[in-house]
Write an enzyme that holds these catalytic residues in place. Structure first.
Site, mmCIF file in Angstrom:
data_model
loop_
_atom_site.group_PDB
_atom_site.id
_atom_site.type_symbol
_atom_site.label_atom_id
_atom_site.label_comp_id
_atom_site.label_asym_id
_atom_site.label_seq_id
_atom_site.Cartn_x
_atom_site.Cartn_y
_atom_site.Cartn_z
ATOM 1 C CE LYS A 110 -45.730 -12.085 14.989
ATOM 2 N NZ LYS A 110 -44.636 -12.871 15.557
ATOM 3 C CE LYS A 189 -42.079 -13.380 5.089
ATOM 4 N NZ LYS A 189 -43.166 -13.992 5.818
ATOM 5 C CE LYS A 192 -48.766 -18.959 9.747
ATOM 6 N NZ LYS A 192 -47.671 -19.889 9.500
HETATM 7 P P1 ADP Z 1 -45.895 -16.629 7.988
HETATM 8 O O1 ADP Z 1 -45.237 -15.376 7.478
HETATM 9 O O2 ADP Z 1 -46.796 -17.228 6.972
HETATM 10 O O3 ADP Z 1 -46.581 -16.415 9.321
HETATM 11 P P2 ADP Z 1 -43.809 -17.833 9.515
HETATM 12 O O4 ADP Z 1 -43.403 -16.476 9.964
HETATM 13 O O5 ADP Z 1 -44.464 -18.741 10.495
HETATM 14 O O6 ADP Z 1 -44.746 -17.677 8.235
HETATM 15 O O7 ADP Z 1 -42.525 -18.539 8.909
HETATM 16 C C1 ADP Z 1 -42.101 -19.867 9.109
HETATM 17 C C2 ADP Z 1 -40.782 -20.095 8.379
HETATM 18 O O8 ADP Z 1 -40.979 -19.974 6.968
HETATM 19 C C3 ADP Z 1 -39.706 -19.080 8.733
HETATM 20 O O9 ADP Z 1 -38.435 -19.706 8.699
HETATM 21 C C4 ADP Z 1 -39.848 -18.046 7.654
HETATM 22 O O10 ADP Z 1 -38.668 -17.300 7.476
HETATM 23 C C5 ADP Z 1 -40.194 -18.916 6.440
HETATM 24 N N1 ADP Z 1 -41.039 -18.180 5.494
HETATM 25 C C6 ADP Z 1 -42.300 -17.737 5.711
HETATM 26 N N2 ADP Z 1 -42.797 -17.108 4.623
HETATM 27 C C7 ADP Z 1 -41.815 -17.144 3.704
HETATM 28 C C8 ADP Z 1 -41.692 -16.659 2.358
HETATM 29 N N3 ADP Z 1 -42.697 -16.032 1.753
HETATM 30 N N4 ADP Z 1 -40.539 -16.869 1.717
HETATM 31 C C9 ADP Z 1 -39.527 -17.520 2.313
HETATM 32 N N5 ADP Z 1 -39.560 -18.005 3.563
HETATM 33 C C10 ADP Z 1 -40.690 -17.828 4.264
#
Ligand code: ADP
Ligand code: TRP
Length: 321
Positions: A110, A189, A192
């Site tokens: 971050k 991956k 967002k």
């Molecule tokens: P982002 O990466 O979009 O900001 P978050 O970090 O808020 O998403 O993740 C919310 C939940 O979804 C967490 O439990 C995270 O491990 C899961 N998650 C997010 N992106 C993925 C992905 N591409 N594949 C599998 N799980 C994911």
């Protein structure tokens, strides 16, 4: 088995969130004691717009309910409605070596992406440990990216228990291998933060556009293709039965299937899959009061469990309770 997980309300949810976390949680409500919450305090580390955070919090709760989370079966609440989590965060911060937090990839990522390095971002894993330990969680389903935070939680819990005796359950992370990382449209991956997401509730034209933009190699229709290195296949597989996925795999290997055709079918599969949920979401959006009521009732249940833990913690650390 007591299972707990939370999700940050930091924007629209995408299919990586769905397959990585939300779907599993919703399935668990049938057989386990499920604790599920919207991590609005965590989202404050990156969302500095109060109106937006409030809107996203309610929207996240609505999305979870629309996807099938049942407040009769699960305990479902908004993190800040149980203020005991803040007290426990403070207690735990005294059992958290600085080096443990300094090693966290999520914090370093971050900062590298330009977020200001405030202490909220730095102590984020301690608040997450408090979320988990406050409810004596046994198992925590998360994506691969949260694994390190679970390790931090376990370290903190062991340190506390070592000092004051058995108070906290040591939680086990659960990361299911086949959906550990859902790829985004660019093959990284889905996240967002990378602008490569396919939203669960995208408008149809937007959904089609995103799916058509998934990066592939430039093999012609006739050429045999490798399903395992294809982002379209990796995503499509999530919406197919085992047999359907195997049939598509064979078509890839034999050649004669074009990426355009598979992408069109994938967009349609995503649209169909979420149609009933889309309708439920619309209905819930028209009754925000109902959603708020569900969340308040959930917070009350969560709070009674939290109070049990805090009674014990307070006694051990010397807070007069
Ligand atoms: P982002 O990466 O979009 O900001 P978050 O970090 O808020 O998403 O993740 C919310 C939940 O979804 C967490 O439990 C995270 O491990 C899961 N998650 C997010 N992106 C993925 C992905 N591409 N594949 C599998 N799980 C994911
Ligand atoms: N940090 C998690 C994420 O970004 C969300 C979260 C907060 C969480 N507290 C938690 C997940 C406790 C599991 C358990 O995905």
């Amino acid at each position: 088995m007591r299972i707990l997980s939370g999700i940050q309300p930091s924007g629209s949810f995408h299919i990586g969130n769905y397959f990585g976390m939300m779907k599993k949680m919703i399935e668990y409500q049938e057989q386990h004691e499920l604790f599920c919450f919207i991590a609005n305090l965590h989202a404050m580390t990156t969302v500095a717009d109060g109106e937006l955070l409030a809107k996203q919090t309610l929207d996240a709760a609505t999305t979870f309910l629309a996807l099938g989370l049942d407040p009769e079966k699960a305990i479902f609440w908004v993190q800040s409605d149980v203020p005991e989590v803040n007290l426990l965060t403070w207690v735990l911060s005294n059992f958290t070596p600085l080096g443990l937090l300094e090693r966290c990839h999520s914090y370093k990522d971050k900062i590298a992406r330009g977020f200001s390095p405030h202490t909220g971002l730095f102590t984020y894993p301690v608040l997450m440990a408090a979320d988990i330990l406050l409810y004596q969680s046994e198992r925590v389903p998360v994506g691969q990216d949260q694994k390190q935070h679970l390790e931090v939680t376990r370290d903190i819990a062991l340190k506390f228990n070592g000092q004051y005796g058995q108070v906290f359950t040591i939680p086990e992370p659960e990361i299911s291998e086949e959906v550990a990382v859902v790829p985004g449209t660019d093959g990284q991956k889905m996240s967002k933060s990378y602008g490569n997401t396919i939203e669960i509730f995208a408008e149809k034209s937007q959904l089609q556009k995103k799916v058509m933009s998934i990066v592939t190699d430039s093999k012609s229709v006739e050429e045999p293709k490798d399903p395992d290195s294809c982002n379209v296949f990796k995503l499509y597989r999530l919406f197919l039965s085992r047999d359907e996925a195997e049939a598509l795999r064979q078509r890839y290997l034999q050649g004669g299937v074009g990426y355009g055709e598979v992408k069109k079918a994938l967009a349609e599969a995503i649209w169909q899959y979420f149609t009933p949920h889309r309708e439920r979401k619309k209905a819930l959006e028209e009754d925000r009061e109902f959603v708020r009521k569900i969340l308040k009732a959930g917070a009350e249940k969560a709070r009674s469990v939290a109070n049990e833990t805090m009674k014990e913690v307070s006694k051990r650390v010397g807070i007069i309770y």
